[in-house]
Design a protein around this motif. Structure first.
Motif, PDB file in Angstrom:
ATOM      1  N   ILE A 193      50.226  -8.356   1.565  1.00 57.55           N
ATOM      2  CA  ILE A 193      51.387  -8.488   2.443  1.00 57.55           C
ATOM      3  C   ILE A 193      51.683  -9.972   2.646  1.00 57.55           C
ATOM      4  O   ILE A 193      50.847 -10.724   3.133  1.00 57.55           O
ATOM      5  CB  ILE A 193      51.141  -7.816   3.811  1.00 57.55           C
ATOM      6  CG1 ILE A 193      50.792  -6.339   3.605  1.00 57.55           C
ATOM      7  CG2 ILE A 193      52.356  -7.966   4.707  1.00 57.55           C
ATOM      8  CD1 ILE A 193      51.889  -5.534   2.940  1.00 57.55           C
ATOM      9  N   CYS A 224      54.042  -1.492  13.059  1.00 59.68           N
ATOM     10  CA  CYS A 224      52.650  -1.675  12.626  1.00 59.68           C
ATOM     11  C   CYS A 224      51.686  -0.938  13.556  1.00 59.68           C
ATOM     12  O   CYS A 224      51.643  -1.196  14.766  1.00 59.68           O
ATOM     13  CB  CYS A 224      52.282  -3.163  12.579  1.00 59.68           C
ATOM     14  SG  CYS A 224      50.602  -3.458  11.992  1.00 59.68           S
ATOM     15  N   TYR A 226      48.486  -1.137  13.351  1.00 61.92           N
ATOM     16  CA  TYR A 226      47.199  -1.827  13.385  1.00 61.92           C
ATOM     17  C   TYR A 226      47.249  -3.151  14.141  1.00 61.92           C
ATOM     18  O   TYR A 226      46.290  -3.928  14.100  1.00 61.92           O
ATOM     19  CB  TYR A 226      46.715  -2.061  11.947  1.00 61.92           C
ATOM     20  CG  TYR A 226      46.617  -0.781  11.159  1.00 61.92           C
ATOM     21  CD1 TYR A 226      45.482   0.022  11.238  1.00 61.92           C
ATOM     22  CD2 TYR A 226      47.672  -0.353  10.358  1.00 61.92           C
ATOM     23  CE1 TYR A 226      45.392   1.214  10.523  1.00 61.92           C
ATOM     24  CE2 TYR A 226      47.597   0.834   9.645  1.00 61.92           C
ATOM     25  CZ  TYR A 226      46.459   1.623   9.737  1.00 61.92           C
ATOM     26  OH  TYR A 226      46.384   2.806   9.045  1.00 61.92           O
ATOM     27  N   ALA A 228      48.748  -5.782  13.462  1.00 61.07           N
ATOM     28  CA  ALA A 228      48.432  -6.827  12.493  1.00 61.07           C
ATOM     29  C   ALA A 228      49.576  -7.797  12.241  1.00 61.07           C
ATOM     30  O   ALA A 228      49.394  -8.767  11.502  1.00 61.07           O
ATOM     31  CB  ALA A 228      48.000  -6.196  11.175  1.00 61.07           C
ATOM     32  N   ILE A 229      50.735  -7.560  12.792  1.00 59.21           N
ATOM     33  CA  ILE A 229      51.853  -8.471  12.563  1.00 59.21           C
ATOM     34  C   ILE A 229      52.615  -8.668  13.866  1.00 59.21           C
ATOM     35  O   ILE A 229      52.905  -7.714  14.590  1.00 59.21           O
ATOM     36  CB  ILE A 229      52.782  -7.951  11.438  1.00 59.21           C
ATOM     37  CG1 ILE A 229      53.831  -9.008  11.072  1.00 59.21           C
ATOM     38  CG2 ILE A 229      53.414  -6.615  11.799  1.00 59.21           C
ATOM     39  CD1 ILE A 229      54.570  -8.712   9.774  1.00 59.21           C
ATOM     40  N   VAL A 238      51.355 -12.551   9.938  1.00 54.23           N
ATOM     41  CA  VAL A 238      50.370 -11.501   9.657  1.00 54.23           C
ATOM     42  C   VAL A 238      48.970 -11.943  10.062  1.00 54.23           C
ATOM     43  O   VAL A 238      48.536 -13.052   9.746  1.00 54.23           O
ATOM     44  CB  VAL A 238      50.371 -11.142   8.159  1.00 54.23           C
ATOM     45  CG1 VAL A 238      49.343 -10.045   7.874  1.00 54.23           C
ATOM     46  CG2 VAL A 238      51.751 -10.696   7.716  1.00 54.23           C
ATOM     47  N   TYR A 240      45.588 -11.244   8.991  1.00 51.67           N
ATOM     48  CA  TYR A 240      44.944 -10.590   7.848  1.00 51.67           C
ATOM     49  C   TYR A 240      43.601  -9.959   8.192  1.00 51.67           C
ATOM     50  O   TYR A 240      43.089  -9.142   7.423  1.00 51.67           O
ATOM     51  CB  TYR A 240      44.795 -11.584   6.700  1.00 51.67           C
ATOM     52  CG  TYR A 240      46.114 -11.934   6.053  1.00 51.67           C
ATOM     53  CD1 TYR A 240      46.784 -10.998   5.271  1.00 51.67           C
ATOM     54  CD2 TYR A 240      46.706 -13.177   6.246  1.00 51.67           C
ATOM     55  CE1 TYR A 240      48.009 -11.293   4.692  1.00 51.67           C
ATOM     56  CE2 TYR A 240      47.931 -13.486   5.672  1.00 51.67           C
ATOM     57  CZ  TYR A 240      48.577 -12.545   4.895  1.00 51.67           C
ATOM     58  OH  TYR A 240      49.794 -12.836   4.326  1.00 51.67           O
ATOM     59  N   CYS A 243      45.156  -6.522   9.048  1.00 49.65           N
ATOM     60  CA  CYS A 243      46.080  -5.908   8.089  1.00 49.65           C
ATOM     61  C   CYS A 243      45.337  -5.035   7.081  1.00 49.65           C
ATOM     62  O   CYS A 243      44.328  -5.443   6.509  1.00 49.65           O
ATOM     63  CB  CYS A 243      46.862  -6.993   7.356  1.00 49.65           C
ATOM     64  SG  CYS A 243      48.055  -6.352   6.152  1.00 49.65           S
ATOM     65  N   SER A 245      47.230  -3.514   4.596  1.00 48.46           N
ATOM     66  CA  SER A 245      48.179  -3.476   3.477  1.00 48.46           C
ATOM     67  C   SER A 245      48.873  -2.123   3.335  1.00 48.46           C
ATOM     68  O   SER A 245      49.118  -1.647   2.228  1.00 48.46           O
ATOM     69  CB  SER A 245      47.467  -3.829   2.161  1.00 48.46           C
ATOM     70  OG  SER A 245      46.895  -5.117   2.224  1.00 48.46           O
ATOM     71  N   CYS A 249      55.481  -2.642   7.368  1.00 51.42           N
ATOM     72  CA  CYS A 249      56.304  -3.771   7.806  1.00 51.42           C
ATOM     73  C   CYS A 249      57.308  -4.166   6.725  1.00 51.42           C
ATOM     74  O   CYS A 249      58.471  -4.468   7.011  1.00 51.42           O
ATOM     75  CB  CYS A 249      55.423  -4.956   8.183  1.00 51.42           C
ATOM     76  SG  CYS A 249      54.285  -5.491   6.874  1.00 51.42           S
ATOM     77  N   ASP A 260      55.215  -6.532  -0.341  1.00 49.69           N
ATOM     78  CA  ASP A 260      54.062  -5.639  -0.377  1.00 49.69           C
ATOM     79  C   ASP A 260      53.543  -5.561  -1.802  1.00 49.69           C
ATOM     80  O   ASP A 260      53.605  -4.538  -2.463  1.00 49.69           O
ATOM     81  CB  ASP A 260      54.462  -4.245   0.120  1.00 49.69           C
ATOM     82  CG  ASP A 260      53.291  -3.262   0.095  1.00 49.69           C
ATOM     83  OD1 ASP A 260      52.146  -3.735   0.054  1.00 49.69           O
ATOM     84  OD2 ASP A 260      53.539  -2.052   0.100  1.00 49.69           O
TER      85      ASP A 260
END
Length: 275
Positions: A193, A224, A226, A228-229, A238, A240, A243, A245, A249, A260
């Motif tokens: 990502i 998202c 998670y 993560a962003i 992001v 990471y 994330c 993946s 997003c 992606d």
């Protein structure tokens, strides 16, 4: 005649004495070289790129022997060099995660404040027209200063912006250091990502100067699962470490800015026909 022979004899004796003294002195005052130094140097790629923070491969090898540097700092040599150096030093091998440079910009979509006809150098262009001719104050200027410092032919200017060939990039990060706009960053080689933008302007201002820049709409952040962003200073960023993946997003980004794909097959790879 006798005087001439006498003088020659004296000079010969003096030459012999001085030669002997120099020979003894070279033995007494010789600087002993650690036998591991040439082996460690040979374990390195010999690029002398400076990515380890030292002047060259031998300087880095000496620093490892002296305890001033740890094994694994050679980005160009990667895991292979780290393993060899660990064996030579008799220590446990260290794991080295490959990192490559990534340009956070798709500069070909930038508007220009004017025509720049000065020195083809990003640092020089920064002094013209208030941080350069690009209307975007955060994007790649595209004059190729980064390409000049790369010793591995891994970064090129394509359609007005720098692009990295991740398979050629060794992670020395000389391009990162030389970029005056700081739009080149290190990322893990298998990063999926990618947010290729450095913009920190508000959305309305971004739309005026770039047709692909992040406008801070928060859609990526909201979808998202998670955490993560997040949009930080008007730019999607992001985390990471969180994330996975999943690509959610990238799917909702209205500017199609979030990628992606693995870096090797995405925006930062320079196609062979364009090199």
């Amino acid at each position: 005649m006798v005087k001439i022979l006498y003088a020659v004899a004296v000079l010969a004796v003096m030459g012999g004495v001085f030669g002997a003294v120099l020979a003894i002195a070279s033995k007494v005052f010789a600087v002993k070289t650690d036998e591991r130094l040439p082996k460690l140097t040979d374990a390195l790629p010999g690029a002398n790129c400076g990515g380890c923070g030292f002047a060259g491969c031998q300087a880095y090898a000496q620093a490892v022997i002296d305890g001033r540097a740890k094994i694994g700092l050679c980005a160009a040599g990667g895991a292979a060099s780290a393993k060899k150096m660990s064996e030579i030093m008799g220590v446990e091998a260290v794991e080295v995660e490959k990192k490559v440079a990534m340009v956070k910009c798709r500069g070909q979509n930038h508007l220009q404040k004017g025509i720049y006809e000065g020195i083809s150098d990003c640092r020089s262009a920064m002094f013209v027209g208030g941080d350069g001719p690009s209307a975007c104050p955060n994007g790649c200027l595209g004059f190729g200063t980064c390409t000049q410092v790369c010793k591995f032919d891994a970064i090129h200017v394509v359609n007005g912006a720098a692009r990295v060939d991740a398979d050629k990039c060794t992670g020395c990060m000389q391009c990162v250091e030389t970029c005056p706009r700081k739009v080149i960053i290190p990322v893990t080689y298998n990063t999926d990502i990618v947010v290729a933008c450095s913009n920190q302007e508000r959305g309305a201002n971004t739309r005026k100067v770039c047709d692909i820049g992040c406008v801070g709409c928060h859609l990526c952040e909201k979808i998202c699962e998670y955490d993560a962003i997040h949009v930080v200073n008007n730019l999607a960023t992001v985390d990471y470490s969180k994330c996975v993946s999943c690509g959610s997003c990238a799917a909702v980004c209205p500017r199609h800015l979030i990628s992606d794909s693995n870096l090797r097959t995405d925006m930062d790879v320079v196609p062979a026909m364009q090199r």
